[in-house]
Design an enzyme around this catalytic site. Structure first.
Site, mmCIF file in Angstrom:
data_model
loop_
_atom_site.group_PDB
_atom_site.id
_atom_site.type_symbol
_atom_site.label_atom_id
_atom_site.label_comp_id
_atom_site.label_asym_id
_atom_site.label_seq_id
_atom_site.Cartn_x
_atom_site.Cartn_y
_atom_site.Cartn_z
ATOM 1 N N ASN A 23 0.816 -1.220 0.000
ATOM 2 C CA ASN A 23 0.000 0.000 0.000
ATOM 3 C C ASN A 23 0.850 1.271 0.000
ATOM 4 O OD1 ASN A 23 -2.253 -1.555 -0.149
ATOM 5 N ND2 ASN A 23 -2.881 -1.285 1.985
ATOM 6 N N ARG A 94 -8.568 -0.187 -7.061
ATOM 7 C CA ARG A 94 -9.027 1.123 -6.608
ATOM 8 C C ARG A 94 -7.920 2.165 -6.470
ATOM 9 N NH1 ARG A 94 -13.239 2.786 -3.758
ATOM 10 N NH2 ARG A 94 -11.814 3.740 -2.296
ATOM 11 N N CYS A 118 -16.595 -3.783 -5.646
ATOM 12 C CA CYS A 118 -15.462 -4.623 -5.309
ATOM 13 C C CYS A 118 -15.943 -5.681 -4.325
ATOM 14 C CB CYS A 118 -14.383 -3.676 -4.807
ATOM 15 S SG CYS A 118 -13.414 -4.106 -3.446
ATOM 16 N N ILE A 328 -14.839 -1.186 8.993
ATOM 17 C CA ILE A 328 -14.359 -0.414 7.832
ATOM 18 C C ILE A 328 -15.024 -0.862 6.529
ATOM 19 C CG2 ILE A 328 -12.312 0.482 6.630
ATOM 20 C CD1 ILE A 328 -11.883 0.999 9.551
HETATM 21 C C1 UD1 Z 1 -6.838 1.488 2.067
HETATM 22 C C2 UD1 Z 1 -5.982 0.266 1.821
HETATM 23 C C3 UD1 Z 1 -6.731 -1.001 2.235
HETATM 24 C C4 UD1 Z 1 -7.203 -0.872 3.676
HETATM 25 C C5 UD1 Z 1 -7.983 0.422 3.882
HETATM 26 C C6 UD1 Z 1 -8.353 0.664 5.341
HETATM 27 C C7 UD1 Z 1 -4.590 0.865 -0.055
HETATM 28 C C8 UD1 Z 1 -4.295 0.707 -1.494
HETATM 29 N N1 UD1 Z 1 -5.655 0.207 0.419
HETATM 30 O O1 UD1 Z 1 -7.989 1.354 1.250
HETATM 31 O O2 UD1 Z 1 -5.842 -2.104 2.104
HETATM 32 O O3 UD1 Z 1 -8.056 -1.970 3.974
HETATM 33 O O4 UD1 Z 1 -7.194 1.547 3.449
HETATM 34 O O5 UD1 Z 1 -7.218 0.657 6.134
HETATM 35 O O6 UD1 Z 1 -3.872 1.548 0.665
HETATM 36 N N2 UD1 Z 1 -14.906 5.651 1.715
HETATM 37 C C9 UD1 Z 1 -15.980 6.313 1.133
HETATM 38 N N3 UD1 Z 1 -15.707 7.252 0.167
HETATM 39 C C10 UD1 Z 1 -14.452 7.539 -0.251
HETATM 40 C C11 UD1 Z 1 -13.365 6.850 0.349
HETATM 41 C C12 UD1 Z 1 -13.621 5.914 1.334
HETATM 42 O O7 UD1 Z 1 -17.133 6.080 1.484
HETATM 43 O O8 UD1 Z 1 -14.278 8.396 -1.125
HETATM 44 C C13 UD1 Z 1 -15.159 4.657 2.789
HETATM 45 C C14 UD1 Z 1 -14.754 3.234 2.372
HETATM 46 O O9 UD1 Z 1 -15.782 2.587 1.650
HETATM 47 C C15 UD1 Z 1 -14.470 2.601 3.716
HETATM 48 C C16 UD1 Z 1 -13.879 3.755 4.539
HETATM 49 O O10 UD1 Z 1 -14.303 4.951 3.881
HETATM 50 O O11 UD1 Z 1 -15.655 2.163 4.333
HETATM 51 C C17 UD1 Z 1 -12.377 3.770 4.641
HETATM 52 O O12 UD1 Z 1 -11.806 3.541 3.365
HETATM 53 P P1 UD1 Z 1 -10.336 4.042 2.982
HETATM 54 O O13 UD1 Z 1 -9.568 4.300 4.229
HETATM 55 O O14 UD1 Z 1 -10.453 5.101 1.980
HETATM 56 O O15 UD1 Z 1 -9.730 2.734 2.295
HETATM 57 P P2 UD1 Z 1 -8.894 2.647 0.964
HETATM 58 O O16 UD1 Z 1 -8.001 3.822 0.830
HETATM 59 O O17 UD1 Z 1 -9.792 2.293 -0.153
#
Ligand code: UD1
Length: 416
Positions: A23, A94, A118, A328
């Site tokens: 990541n 993503r 996903c 999460i």
């Molecule tokens: C990243 C990691 C993943 C890890 C996750 C949480 C990478 C490539 N992936 O994923 O391995 O499991 O952090 O630690 O680094 N959300 C929204 N809208 C958005 C963005 C996020 O609703 O625009 C929600 C997501 O659906 C989720 C939560 O916010 O429920 C947290 O997601 P996020 O921390 O953004 O995860 P990723 O960056 O996708």
């Protein structure tokens, strides 16, 4: 289509080298293309297919990306010129959406497909898009693409919902070349965010506060290429700790940062595992049988959602009942596959109740997402008899030399 065959029931023994963090690599490889002077030379980049995809995306946009004979990744972003990312590449992962932050910062415009659904539930990018608007971009959604026009982005005060990791990273990339100062409030505190900040600062950016929930980025005019080595993969390390734990093993993890694994270590200790810290090493000694432990996933420094599935696998054979709450993602679909191996798991909304059984039995199972693949492999290592894991290419997205490393530790695992 290949599959992994595991003959379970052997305790893991020996030592294993932990790879660079996937990541972190995904963020830093993209950020490397921000440089317009020189090139970035990146060490410890893991060879998973997600990293290969991000490299292809950068090449498609005009950057030069190649590995040298010492396995270091070179990224030269000067010639980045195309502002439209390809759907075929972006849909695979993503984190490809980080290309939007890069394109906005470098070219002032971006057309990037919205990542689709996903296997771990709905994962929108609305927080990223809102952040780009707050940085002054004019954003529309058309034909499945996010189209953003900005000229030079303008620093802004942005509150990030749910401390999203991806949003924090994308906005750090975008804001580093913006005009003026950006403050990201409720920023993610994950070690990968800190790694990106250190890397950006090496390139000449002015990022302060990474690792706290308020990150301040003073935009600069240009960034330059540097050499950098990325942090070890805490999720891979946690996965191997759990593999040792479930098999009653005794292993040493090399090249780890114990500090990044504080909560998983505490939870494993509660389960009866003895963990001794050395110099960039962890010695993990499992008891004959694990004790059931409750876990709730939380943003860092809490228990990582990426280790929830492997932890549930370990709890399947623990003594007692564990309650695992996932806050999460929607990450419990894989439990059906664990049930096929004899696990006793009930799920209610975001909670799994795992009643430990004395023994799992090998079965053909299907990998549904990356960390589910790790969980099923761990369960297979402890199960009696033969497990066939289908969908291995999903595991290959994020684990480098997975079965080779396990074989080195004495597991009977091979690919067909
Ligand atoms: C990243 C990691 C993943 C890890 C996750 C949480 C990478 C490539 N992936 O994923 O391995 O499991 O952090 O630690 O680094 N959300 C929204 N809208 C958005 C963005 C996020 O609703 O625009 C929600 C997501 O659906 C989720 C939560 O916010 O429920 C947290 O997601 P996020 O921390 O953004 O995860 P990723 O960056 O996708």
């Amino acid at each position: 289509m290949s599959r992994l065959i595991v003959e379970g029931g052997r305790p893991l023994r020996g030592s294993v080298e932990i790879s660079g963090a996937k990541n972190s690599a995904l963020a830093i490889v993209v950020a490397a293309a921000l440089a317009t002077e020189g090139e970035c030379v990146l060490d410890n980049i893991p060879r998973g297919s997600d990293v290969a995809t991000i490299c292809q995306i950068l090449q498609d946009l005009g950057a030069e990306v190649w590995y040298d004979d010492q396995d270091r990744l070179h990224v030269k972003g000067q010639n980045l010129h195309k502002h439209q990312a390809s759907y075929d590449l972006v849909r695979r992962m993503r984190a490809s959406f980080y290309s939007a932050g890069l394109l906005l910062a470098r070219l002032g415009r971006a057309e990037v497909p919205l990542p689709g659904g996903c296997a771990i539930g709905s994962r929108p990018v609305d927080y990223h898009i809102k952040g780009f608007s707050q940085l002054g971009a004019d954003v529309t959604i058309e034909h499945g693409y996010m189209k953003a026009e900005a000229g030079r982005l303008k620093g802004s005060h942005i509150y990030i919902n749910r401390a999203s990791v991806g949003t924090t990273i994308n906005l750090m990339i975008a804001a580093s070349l913006a005009e003026g100062t950006t403050v990201l409030e409720n920023a993610a505190k994950e070690p990968e965010v800190v790694d990106l900040a250190i890397f950006l600062n090496g390139m000449g950016a002015k990022v302060r506060g990474a690792g706290t929930d308020s990150i301040r980025i003073e935009g600069v005019e240009t960034l330059r290429g540097i050499e950098y080595s990325i942090i070890p993969d805490r999720i891979e390390a946690g996965t191997f700790m759990l593999a040792a734990a479930i098999t009653g093993g005794d292993i040493v993890l090399k090249s780890v940062v114990a500090e990044h694994l504080r909560v998983p270590i505490v939870k494993l200790e509660e389960a009866g595992v003895t963990i001794t810290r050395g110099d960039n090493e962890l010695h993990v000694v499992a008891p004959n049988r694990l004790q059931a432990v409750d876990v709730e996933t939380l943003p860092y420094p809490g228990f990582p959602t990426d280790l929830q599935q492997p932890f549930v696998a370990a709890m399947c054979v623990a003594e007692g009942t564990s309650v695992i709450r996932e806050t999460i993602f929607d990450r419990f679909r894989y439990v059906d596959e664990l049930r096929r191996m004899g696990a006793d798991i009930k799920t209610e909304q975001n909670t799994a109740i795992v009643r430990g059984v004395p023994q799992l039995t090998g079965a053909p199972v299907e990998i549904t997402d990356l960390r589910a693949g790790a969980a099923l492999a761990i369960a297979a290592l402890a199960a009696q008899g033969r497990t066939e894991l289908y969908g291995v290419e999903i595991l290959d997205r994020g684990y480098e030399f997975f079965e080779d490393k396990l074989r080195q530790l004495g597991a009977q695992i091979y690919r067909e």
